[in-house]
Design a protein around this motif. Structure first.
Motif, PDB file in Angstrom:
ATOM      1  N   LEU A  38       0.824  -1.202   0.000  1.00 16.12           N
ATOM      2  CA  LEU A  38       0.000   0.000   0.000  1.00 16.12           C
ATOM      3  C   LEU A  38       0.862   1.259   0.000  1.00 16.12           C
ATOM      4  O   LEU A  38       1.714   1.442   0.864  1.00 16.12           O
ATOM      5  N   ASN A  39       0.621   2.124  -0.983  1.00 18.09           N
ATOM      6  CA  ASN A  39       1.307   3.414  -1.068  1.00 18.09           C
ATOM      7  C   ASN A  39       0.414   4.571  -0.638  1.00 18.09           C
ATOM      8  O   ASN A  39       0.877   5.535  -0.059  1.00 18.09           O
ATOM      9  N   LYS A  40      -0.879   4.468  -0.971  1.00 13.79           N
ATOM     10  CA  LYS A  40      -1.829   5.530  -0.640  1.00 13.79           C
ATOM     11  C   LYS A  40      -3.231   4.941  -0.662  1.00 13.79           C
ATOM     12  O   LYS A  40      -3.528   4.070  -1.474  1.00 13.79           O
ATOM     13  N   CYS A  41      -4.093   5.461   0.225  1.00 13.00           N
ATOM     14  CA  CYS A  41      -5.465   4.972   0.288  1.00 13.00           C
ATOM     15  C   CYS A  41      -6.358   6.066   0.848  1.00 13.00           C
ATOM     16  O   CYS A  41      -6.179   6.480   1.999  1.00 13.00           O
ATOM     17  N   VAL A  42      -7.312   6.552   0.044  1.00 13.06           N
ATOM     18  CA  VAL A  42      -8.266   7.559   0.491  1.00 13.06           C
ATOM     19  C   VAL A  42      -9.581   6.853   0.817  1.00 13.06           C
ATOM     20  O   VAL A  42     -10.136   6.136  -0.021  1.00 13.06           O
ATOM     21  N   ILE A  43     -10.052   7.055   2.022  1.00 18.74           N
ATOM     22  CA  ILE A  43     -11.236   6.373   2.530  1.00 18.74           C
ATOM     23  C   ILE A  43     -12.504   6.971   1.919  1.00 18.74           C
ATOM     24  O   ILE A  43     -12.632   8.191   1.801  1.00 18.74           O
ATOM     25  N   SER A  44     -13.462   6.100   1.563  1.00 16.81           N
ATOM     26  CA  SER A  44     -14.739   6.549   1.007  1.00 16.81           C
ATOM     27  C   SER A  44     -15.850   6.547   2.051  1.00 16.81           C
ATOM     28  O   SER A  44     -16.718   7.410   2.015  1.00 16.81           O
ATOM     29  N   ALA A  45     -15.851   5.582   2.949  1.00 14.74           N
ATOM     30  CA  ALA A  45     -16.902   5.491   3.970  1.00 14.74           C
ATOM     31  C   ALA A  45     -16.282   5.440   5.369  1.00 14.74           C
ATOM     32  O   ALA A  45     -16.506   6.327   6.178  1.00 14.74           O
ATOM     33  N   THR A  46     -15.496   4.423   5.629  1.00 14.93           N
ATOM     34  CA  THR A  46     -14.815   4.290   6.912  1.00 14.93           C
ATOM     35  C   THR A  46     -13.696   3.273   6.785  1.00 14.93           C
ATOM     36  O   THR A  46     -13.650   2.513   5.817  1.00 14.93           O
ATOM     37  N   ALA A  47     -12.804   3.274   7.757  1.00 17.86           N
ATOM     38  CA  ALA A  47     -11.817   2.210   7.909  1.00 17.86           C
ATOM     39  C   ALA A  47     -11.713   1.920   9.392  1.00 17.86           C
ATOM     40  O   ALA A  47     -11.776   2.839  10.221  1.00 17.86           O
ATOM     41  N   GLU A  48     -11.610   0.645   9.718  1.00 17.68           N
ATOM     42  CA  GLU A  48     -11.454   0.192  11.094  1.00 17.68           C
ATOM     43  C   GLU A  48     -10.099  -0.478  11.200  1.00 17.68           C
ATOM     44  O   GLU A  48      -9.873  -1.520  10.591  1.00 17.68           O
ATOM     45  N   ILE A  49      -9.213   0.142  11.943  1.00 15.81           N
ATOM     46  CA  ILE A  49      -7.829  -0.326  12.042  1.00 15.81           C
ATOM     47  C   ILE A  49      -7.498  -0.610  13.496  1.00 15.81           C
ATOM     48  O   ILE A  49      -7.847   0.169  14.382  1.00 15.81           O
ATOM     49  N   VAL A  50      -6.807  -1.728  13.711  1.00 20.63           N
ATOM     50  CA  VAL A  50      -6.359  -2.086  15.048  1.00 20.63           C
ATOM     51  C   VAL A  50      -4.845  -2.222  15.025  1.00 20.63           C
ATOM     52  O   VAL A  50      -4.296  -2.937  14.179  1.00 20.63           O
ATOM     53  N   LEU A  51      -4.190  -1.498  15.928  1.00 17.15           N
ATOM     54  CA  LEU A  51      -2.745  -1.626  16.096  1.00 17.15           C
ATOM     55  C   LEU A  51      -2.489  -2.389  17.385  1.00 17.15           C
ATOM     56  O   LEU A  51      -2.940  -1.981  18.453  1.00 17.15           O
TER      57      LEU A  51
END
Length: 139
Positions: free
Chosen positions: A104-117
């Protein structure tokens, strides 16, 4: 972006229009995270990803615009040269269920993203490998 943290976990919600990698780096800086494992899902409208050719030691990237489900987001946060170093891979499907993926180089969200670190109580730096042509973990 909103976040919620425990001792060893940071949960991130991204909103429409936010760029995933920049938001992730901002969250890590705000929470003083230097080493973590990343997982996530979401929806995007612009994605740039690529693959590494070990023979030529070059990345070949492609830009995608449309309606995408991020079906899998995996990677790590480490450091290199005193800064944060995100290394993330993505798998995503378009509206016709065609699946693509890569680094992944770039990603623009359209609705949502759920990320867990998952925050790791480690210091892992990276160093350029002349043999492989990539920035590898340095323990």
């Amino acid at each position: 972006m909103e976040t919620k943290r425990t001792a060893n976990c940071l949960v991130i919600r991204l909103d429409p229009g936010e760029e995933l990698i920049n938001s992730l780096l901002t969250a890590c800086q705000e929470h003083d995270i230097h080493c973590a494992q990343i997982t996530g899902i979401g929806a995007a409208k612009k994605i740039t990803c690529g693959v590494f050719d070990p023979k030529t030691r070059e990345y070949h990237s492609e830009k995608f615009k449309g309606i995408f489900e991020i079906t899998s987001l995996n990677g790590t946060i480490t450091t290199m040269d005193g800064g944060l170093y995100p290394h993330i891979h993505v798998t995503f499907a378009d509206e016709k269920y065609k699946v693509r993926g890569g680094h992944l180089n770039k990603c623009v969200i359209s609705a949502t993203a759920e990320i867990v670190l998952m925050i790791l109580d480690l210091e892992i730096d990276r160093q350029a490998s002349q043999e492989v042509g990539l920035n590898l973990f340095r323990f």
